[in-house]
Write an enzyme that holds these catalytic residues in place. Structure first.
Site, mmCIF file in Angstrom:
data_model
loop_
_atom_site.group_PDB
_atom_site.id
_atom_site.type_symbol
_atom_site.label_atom_id
_atom_site.label_comp_id
_atom_site.label_asym_id
_atom_site.label_seq_id
_atom_site.Cartn_x
_atom_site.Cartn_y
_atom_site.Cartn_z
ATOM 1 N N CYS A 163 -4.812 6.230 -4.053
ATOM 2 C CA CYS A 163 -4.133 4.828 -4.079
ATOM 3 C C CYS A 163 -2.673 5.131 -4.467
ATOM 4 C CB CYS A 163 -4.887 3.991 -4.886
ATOM 5 S SG CYS A 163 -4.211 2.343 -5.024
ATOM 6 N N CYS A 217 1.006 -1.111 0.273
ATOM 7 C CA CYS A 217 -0.021 0.058 -0.054
ATOM 8 C C CYS A 217 0.834 1.224 0.098
ATOM 9 C CB CYS A 217 -0.967 -0.022 1.403
ATOM 10 S SG CYS A 217 -2.150 1.247 1.211
HETATM 11 N N1 LIG Z 1 -6.422 -2.269 -1.858
HETATM 12 C C1 LIG Z 1 -5.092 -2.474 -2.430
HETATM 13 C C2 LIG Z 1 -4.109 -2.368 -1.329
HETATM 14 C C3 LIG Z 1 -4.206 -0.844 -0.994
HETATM 15 C C4 LIG Z 1 -3.628 0.086 -1.940
HETATM 16 C C5 LIG Z 1 -3.265 1.391 -1.278
HETATM 17 N N2 LIG Z 1 -4.264 2.262 -1.185
HETATM 18 C C6 LIG Z 1 -2.217 2.128 -1.944
HETATM 19 O O1 LIG Z 1 -2.189 3.366 -1.649
HETATM 20 O O2 LIG Z 1 -1.450 1.731 -2.642
HETATM 21 C C7 LIG Z 1 -4.892 -4.169 -2.930
HETATM 22 O O3 LIG Z 1 -5.588 -5.031 -2.712
HETATM 23 O O4 LIG Z 1 -4.049 -4.224 -3.516
#
Ligand SMILES: N[C@@H](CCC[C@H](N)C(=O)O)C(=O)O
Length: 287
Positions: A229, A81
Site C-alpha cells: 500500500c 492510491c
Molecule cells: N484502500 C485504500 C485505497 C488504496 C490504497 C492503495 N493500495 C495505495 O497504494 O495507496 C483506501 O480505501 O483508502
C-alpha cells in the site's frame, strides 16, 4: 466488452480502464465483478483513466487533466492510491502516449498529485500534503487485531485517505497477525481506515543519506489485506519518523510482502518511489 489492462505496483494489483470521455458506466457492482479473483479478472482495485472534465472531479480542476478514478475491490472509492498512481502513470504512457519523463500533474479525489518516470520501470509520486495525528503522547488511538494481543496504541496519519499505524516489536509478531479479519480501530474512524502494522529494522548511514528501514503489513479499507500500500508506506514512514524523534531520517525504505518502496519526506509532503508493471491486456464481457 470492456478493454482492460492488468498491472501492479509491488503486487498491489489493479484493473485499468482507458476511458478518456467517461463513457463507461462504472458502478460498484461492475468494480466488484472486475476485482473478483474467481468470477472476474481479479484485483485489489480498479483504476479508470478519465479526463477530469468528463466526471465530477472537483471545483476548479482543469477539465483536460487526467483523473485517476480509483475504486476499492468492494466497490467503494478512495481519495488516493499511491501504488495505483505509479501503475496509472505506466498505463498512460502505454495507452495514451503520455511522456512521463517530464512528469505529469493529475487529479484524484484527494486533490492534485504529480508523477514522474525515473527511467528504470520505477516512478516517483508527489503524494500531497500529509497530516500526522496527535503525536503528543506518541499515539492517538488504539487497534485490536486477530493474532495480536493485547490491544495496541496507534497513530493516525491522513494521506488524503485515512491510516492508522501500529508499531510491533518483532517480525514474529508481524507474521502472527491474521489480517483476513479487519482490525478494529478506536475511536472508530468516521470513514473507516487503512491499518498498517510495522516493525522498525534500523538505520543505514553507509551512503550519502541516512535511511530508515521498516517492514509492514496492511489491511486496506475496502480491499482487505494487500501485498503493498503506497499511501500506507508513507503513513508508516511518517509514524516511524515521529516516534524516532529529533534527527530521525527523512528517507525510509519500506519492505512490504510484494517488494519494497522508498518514501522521501520533504517538508509537508512525501514522495513515493517504486516500480509499476503492466502484465496483461484483454477484453472482458460483463455478465
Ligand atoms: N484502500 C485504500 C485505497 C488504496 C490504497 C492503495 N493500495 C495505495 O497504494 O495507496 C483506501 O480505501 O483508502
Amino acid at each position: 466488452m470492456i478493454a482492460f489492462t492488468k498491472g501492479h505496483g509491488t503486487e498491489n494489483d489493479f484493473v485499468l480502464i482507458h476511458d478518456p470521455a467517461g463513457s463507461l458506466d462504472l458502478t460498484p457492482a461492475l468494480v466488484r465483478f472486475l476485482c473478483d479473483r474467481r468470477a472476474g479478472i481479479g484485483a485489489d482495485g480498479v483504476i479508470r483513466a478519465v479526463r477530469a472534465g468528463a466526471v465530477a472531479a472537483g471545483e476548479g480542476v482543469d477539465p483536460d487533466m487526467w483523473f485517476m478514478d480509483y475504486w476499492n475491490a468492494d466497490g467503494t472509492t478512495s481519495e488516493m492510491c499511491g501504488n495505483g498512481a505509479r501503475v496509472f502513470a505506466a498505463f498512460l504512457e502505454s495507452e495514451a502516449g503520455v511522456d512521463l519523463a517530464e512528469g505529469l500533474d493529475f487529479a484524484t479525489r484527494g486533490g492534485p498529485r504529480a508523477v514522474r518516470a525515473l527511467g528504470d520501470g520505477r516512478y516517483a509520486v508527489g503524494m500531497g500534503v500529509y497530516r500526522v495525528g496527535d503525536a503528543s503522547a506518541g499515539f492517538d488511538s488504539e487497534v485490536a487485531a486477530r493474532g495480536m494481543d493485547p490491544v495496541r496504541p496507534a497513530l493516525s496519519v491522513d494521506m488524503g485517505n485515512p491510516h492508522h499505524v501500529v508499531a510491533l516489536g518483532s517480525l514474529e509478531e508481524l507474521e502472527a497477525l491474521d489480517l483476513t479479519v479487519a482490525p478494529q480501530v478506536h475511536p472508530v474512524p468516521e470513514h473507516g481506515s487503512n491499518v498498517e502494522f510495522a516493525v522498525a529494522l534500523g538505520f543505514d548511514d553507509a551512503g550519502a543519506e541516512t535511511r530508515g528501514r521498516v517492514r509492514m503489513r496492511v489491511h486496506e479499507r475496502g480491499s482487505g489485506e494487500t501485498r503493498s500500500c503506497g499511501t500506507g508506506a508513507c503513513a508508516v514512514a511518517l509514524a516511524m519518523r515521529t516516534w524516532a524523534g529529533q534527527g530521525a531520517p527523512d528517507v525510509w525504505d519500506v519492505e512490504v510482502p510484494g517488494g519494497m518502496v522508498t518514501v522521501r519526506i520533504t517538508g509537508a509532503t512525501t514522495i513515493l518511489e517504486g516500480p509499476a508493471v503492466l502484465v496483461a491486456q484483454g477484453a472482458v464481457s460483463v455478465p
